[in-house]
Design a protein around this motif. Structure first.
Motif, PDB file in Angstrom:
ATOM      1  N   GLU A  75      -3.936 -17.802  -4.756  1.00  0.00           N
ATOM      2  CA  GLU A  75      -3.921 -16.608  -3.907  1.00  0.00           C
ATOM      3  C   GLU A  75      -3.955 -15.345  -4.758  1.00  0.00           C
ATOM      4  O   GLU A  75      -4.682 -14.389  -4.451  1.00  0.00           O
ATOM      5  N   LEU A  76      -3.176 -15.330  -5.837  1.00  0.00           N
ATOM      6  CA  LEU A  76      -3.158 -14.159  -6.709  1.00  0.00           C
ATOM      7  C   LEU A  76      -4.500 -13.987  -7.410  1.00  0.00           C
ATOM      8  O   LEU A  76      -5.033 -12.876  -7.479  1.00  0.00           O
ATOM      9  N   LEU A  77      -5.071 -15.073  -7.923  1.00  0.00           N
ATOM     10  CA  LEU A  77      -6.357 -14.984  -8.615  1.00  0.00           C
ATOM     11  C   LEU A  77      -7.448 -14.437  -7.697  1.00  0.00           C
ATOM     12  O   LEU A  77      -8.308 -13.668  -8.131  1.00  0.00           O
ATOM     13  N   GLY A  78      -7.400 -14.837  -6.440  1.00  0.00           N
ATOM     14  CA  GLY A  78      -8.434 -14.405  -5.511  1.00  0.00           C
ATOM     15  C   GLY A  78      -8.282 -12.989  -5.008  1.00  0.00           C
ATOM     16  O   GLY A  78      -9.191 -12.468  -4.355  1.00  0.00           O
ATOM     17  N   SER A  79      -7.157 -12.338  -5.322  1.00  0.00           N
ATOM     18  CA  SER A  79      -6.903 -11.006  -4.772  1.00  0.00           C
ATOM     19  C   SER A  79      -6.904  -9.899  -5.816  1.00  0.00           C
ATOM     20  O   SER A  79      -6.781  -8.727  -5.456  1.00  0.00           O
ATOM     21  N   VAL A  80      -7.021 -10.253  -7.105  1.00  0.00           N
ATOM     22  CA  VAL A  80      -7.041  -9.233  -8.159  1.00  0.00           C
ATOM     23  C   VAL A  80      -8.432  -9.174  -8.769  1.00  0.00           C
ATOM     24  O   VAL A  80      -9.280 -10.035  -8.521  1.00  0.00           O
ATOM     25  N   ASP A  81      -8.684  -8.159  -9.586  1.00  0.00           N
ATOM     26  CA  ASP A  81     -10.000  -8.007 -10.203  1.00  0.00           C
ATOM     27  C   ASP A  81     -10.227  -9.099 -11.239  1.00  0.00           C
ATOM     28  O   ASP A  81      -9.266  -9.693 -11.764  1.00  0.00           O
ATOM     29  N   VAL A 120      -4.350  -4.165  -4.063  1.00  0.00           N
ATOM     30  CA  VAL A 120      -4.374  -3.055  -5.029  1.00  0.00           C
ATOM     31  C   VAL A 120      -3.041  -2.951  -5.748  1.00  0.00           C
ATOM     32  O   VAL A 120      -2.988  -2.794  -6.977  1.00  0.00           O
ATOM     33  N   GLU A 121      -1.951  -3.061  -5.005  1.00  0.00           N
ATOM     34  CA  GLU A 121      -0.630  -2.971  -5.622  1.00  0.00           C
ATOM     35  C   GLU A 121      -0.360  -4.187  -6.508  1.00  0.00           C
ATOM     36  O   GLU A 121       0.297  -4.068  -7.554  1.00  0.00           O
ATOM     37  N   ARG A 122      -0.872  -5.348  -6.127  1.00  0.00           N
ATOM     38  CA  ARG A 122      -0.724  -6.537  -6.980  1.00  0.00           C
ATOM     39  C   ARG A 122      -1.372  -6.289  -8.342  1.00  0.00           C
ATOM     40  O   ARG A 122      -0.774  -6.554  -9.391  1.00  0.00           O
ATOM     41  N   VAL A 168       0.879  -6.224 -11.807  1.00  0.00           N
ATOM     42  CA  VAL A 168       0.658  -7.285 -12.791  1.00  0.00           C
ATOM     43  C   VAL A 168      -0.107  -6.742 -13.996  1.00  0.00           C
ATOM     44  O   VAL A 168       0.123  -7.152 -15.138  1.00  0.00           O
ATOM     45  N   GLY A 169      -1.016  -5.804 -13.761  1.00  0.00           N
ATOM     46  CA  GLY A 169      -1.826  -5.275 -14.849  1.00  0.00           C
ATOM     47  C   GLY A 169      -1.039  -4.480 -15.859  1.00  0.00           C
ATOM     48  O   GLY A 169      -1.487  -4.315 -17.001  1.00  0.00           O
ATOM     49  N   VAL A 218       0.833  -1.200   0.000  1.00  0.00           N
ATOM     50  CA  VAL A 218       0.000   0.000   0.000  1.00  0.00           C
ATOM     51  C   VAL A 218       0.872   1.256   0.000  1.00  0.00           C
ATOM     52  O   VAL A 218       0.573   2.247  -0.665  1.00  0.00           O
ATOM     53  N   LEU A 219       1.961   1.222   0.742  1.00  0.00           N
ATOM     54  CA  LEU A 219       2.826   2.388   0.834  1.00  0.00           C
ATOM     55  C   LEU A 219       3.754   2.528  -0.367  1.00  0.00           C
ATOM     56  O   LEU A 219       4.339   3.582  -0.575  1.00  0.00           O
ATOM     57  N   GLY A 220       3.858   1.474  -1.144  1.00  0.00           N
ATOM     58  CA  GLY A 220       4.737   1.532  -2.303  1.00  0.00           C
ATOM     59  C   GLY A 220       6.201   1.270  -1.959  1.00  0.00           C
ATOM     60  O   GLY A 220       7.081   1.452  -2.793  1.00  0.00           O
TER      61      GLY A 220
END
Length: 461
Positions: free
Chosen positions: A65-71, A37-39, A43-44, A10-12
């Motif tokens: 884990e990644l699939l479940g945390s991104v849009d 959000v940063e993921r 990745v986007g 979040v902080l970058g």
């Protein structure tokens, strides 16, 4: 130094970017240090080649884990960059609702390949969810729920729940409710886990369950169902068929996602654009053009009649040139008034606060408010006309016109969204540009009609 509960993503403040990772262990560390959000952001922004390399580093734990945390849009891209067998293993692990959302965005052939690879009962569950229309509540429900018959004891029910949990472990999220059904799987009640655990072993489930649960049909609009879940303050909302057989539940998390997505779509429509369906920064110029151009062309055609009105009253403007000074002010005031009302009303409709039957109360409220606004704006118009030195007759004309346009805009903006909703048209299409366009031409007609009635110079024209 990363403090307790502090998300470096979040902080970058990141040790490394996703496109520079070179091992599964590095990916695992990256996931632990980066928020969702940063993921999505990192990745986007990857190219197709870099995304393929990154996806090759994902394993059976980091992939889900990644699939479940991104849009969903980005999750679909990730699945498309992996081979079919790997994607299928990931989709077997994520929640059924998340897997269905990803599969829904794939082509028919890609979806069928993945479902064939998944196979077994889970593939059948996913096919059942995917057969429902995307806007229906059934398309967002969680089919894997705990159910127990009403004829067994608490001890037997507890053992049955353990068995069901083992069968769906890792691919579903459950609330704190157990649904009670009869022999034909018809929903008759529910009970909480703690009630089951604290009950006497020989106590009947029928005695423990709550009767008459709130439920919805599968084809009801997802937004309406989500709003009902919030209205009744439920942990989950059962979805039943015509025989009241339990099909699944809408969870509170899914309801929140539905309402957030709908609010975003409404906001975009009110701005005169079709919903993007993807995060803004990943929308290409071509997609933005496609989403905006139709509305712009519609508004262009609709606005053309404003020029027709001006041409029809060309003689009046030549006779009294000062009338032209106030045209931008008058049509702008009408559009602004309508935009305020429509924005408030559409949002109230979206949250279930108002319906068509409330139209008399809405009209009374908005016309009363409009009258007060009209008086205030008329006073402001008098001041403006006085500063321009156009004389008392035109000053009266402008003041009366401002008041009339404000009242007319209040009437149109109060009625139109509710009528569109009744006709099964999304009221969000009554966007700020559309209301302004409608009021522009009609406001000019009102202006020149009042001018004819108040200015002797226009007699006979």
């Amino acid at each position: 130094m990363k403090g307790p509960g502090l998300d470096a993503g979040v902080l970058g403040v990141l040790p490394v970017r996703a496109d520079r990772l070179d091992s599964p262990e590095a990916v695992d560390e990256w996931l632990r240090s980066v928020g969702s959000v940063e993921r999505s952001r990192q990745v986007g922004t990857m190219s197709r080649e870099k995304l393929a390399g990154f996806v090759s580093l994902l394993d059976g734990a980091t992939g889900p884990e990644l699939l479940g945390s991104v849009d969903p849009d980005l999750a679909t891209r990730i699945v498309g960059s992996a081979d079919t067998a790997q994607s299928a293993r990931w989709l077997e692990t994520v929640g059924t609702d998340e897997a269905a959302e990803i599969l829904r965005r794939l082509t028919n052939s890609g979806r069928d390949k993945l479902l064939d690879q998944i196979g077994g009962p889970q593939a059948e569950v996913l096919r059942e969810v995917l057969r429902w229309p995307p806007t229906s509540v059934a398309a967002h429900m969680l089919p894997d729920v705990f159910t127990v018959p009403d004829s067994i004891t608490a001890a037997e029910a507890e053992e049955l729940v353990r068995t069901q949990s083992a069968q769906v472990r890792g691919r579903a999220r459950h609330g704190a409710l157990i649904y009670v059904t009869d022999a034909d799987r018809r929903l008759i009640g529910f009970l909480e886990f703690q009630d089951l655990v604290l009950a006497q072993p020989d106590q009947s489930v029928a005695e423990l369950s709550s009767d008459d649960p709130v439920w919805v049909r599968p084809l009801i609009d997802a937004e309406q169902a989500a709003q009902s879940l919030l209205d009744y303050e439920l942990a989950a909302l059962p979805v039943v068929d015509d025989q009241r057989r339990l099909l699944g539940v809408l969870t509170a998390d899914a309801a929140a996602d539905i309402l957030e997505a709908e609010a975003t779509r409404d906001a975009e429509r009110q701005g005169g654009s079709e919903p993007l369906e993807v995060p803004y920064l990943r929308a290409s110029p071509l997609r933005l053009w496609r989403k905006r151009i139709v509305w712009l062309l519609v508004l262009f055609v609709a606005e053309a009649y404003t020029g027709t009105v001006l041409r029809a009253f060309e003689d009046e403007m030549e006779a009294v040139v000062a009338l032209a000074f106030f045209i931008p002010l008058l049509i702008g005031t009408g559009g602004n008034t309508g935009t305020q009302i429509t924005t408030t009303l559409v949002r109230a409709m979206g949250t279930g606060q108002v319906r068509l039957r409330d139209l008399p109360r809405i009209l009374a409220k908005e016309l009363s408010t409009g009258f007060l606004v009209a008086l205030t704006m008329a006073a402001a118009a008098i001041v403006r006309a006085w500063t321009l030195g156009v004389g008392p007759q035109i000053t009266v004309t402008v003041a009366l016109t401002v008041a009339a346009i404000v009242m007319w805009s209040a009437l149109v903006s109060s009625v139109l969204p509710l009528l569109l909703k009744k006709c099964r048209v999304d009221p969000a299409v009554v966007s700020a540009p559309m209301i302004a366009t409608i009021v522009d031409g009609t406001g000019l007609i009102i202006y020149f009609l009042i001018a004819h009635a108040t200015l002797p110079q226009l007699a006979g024209l």
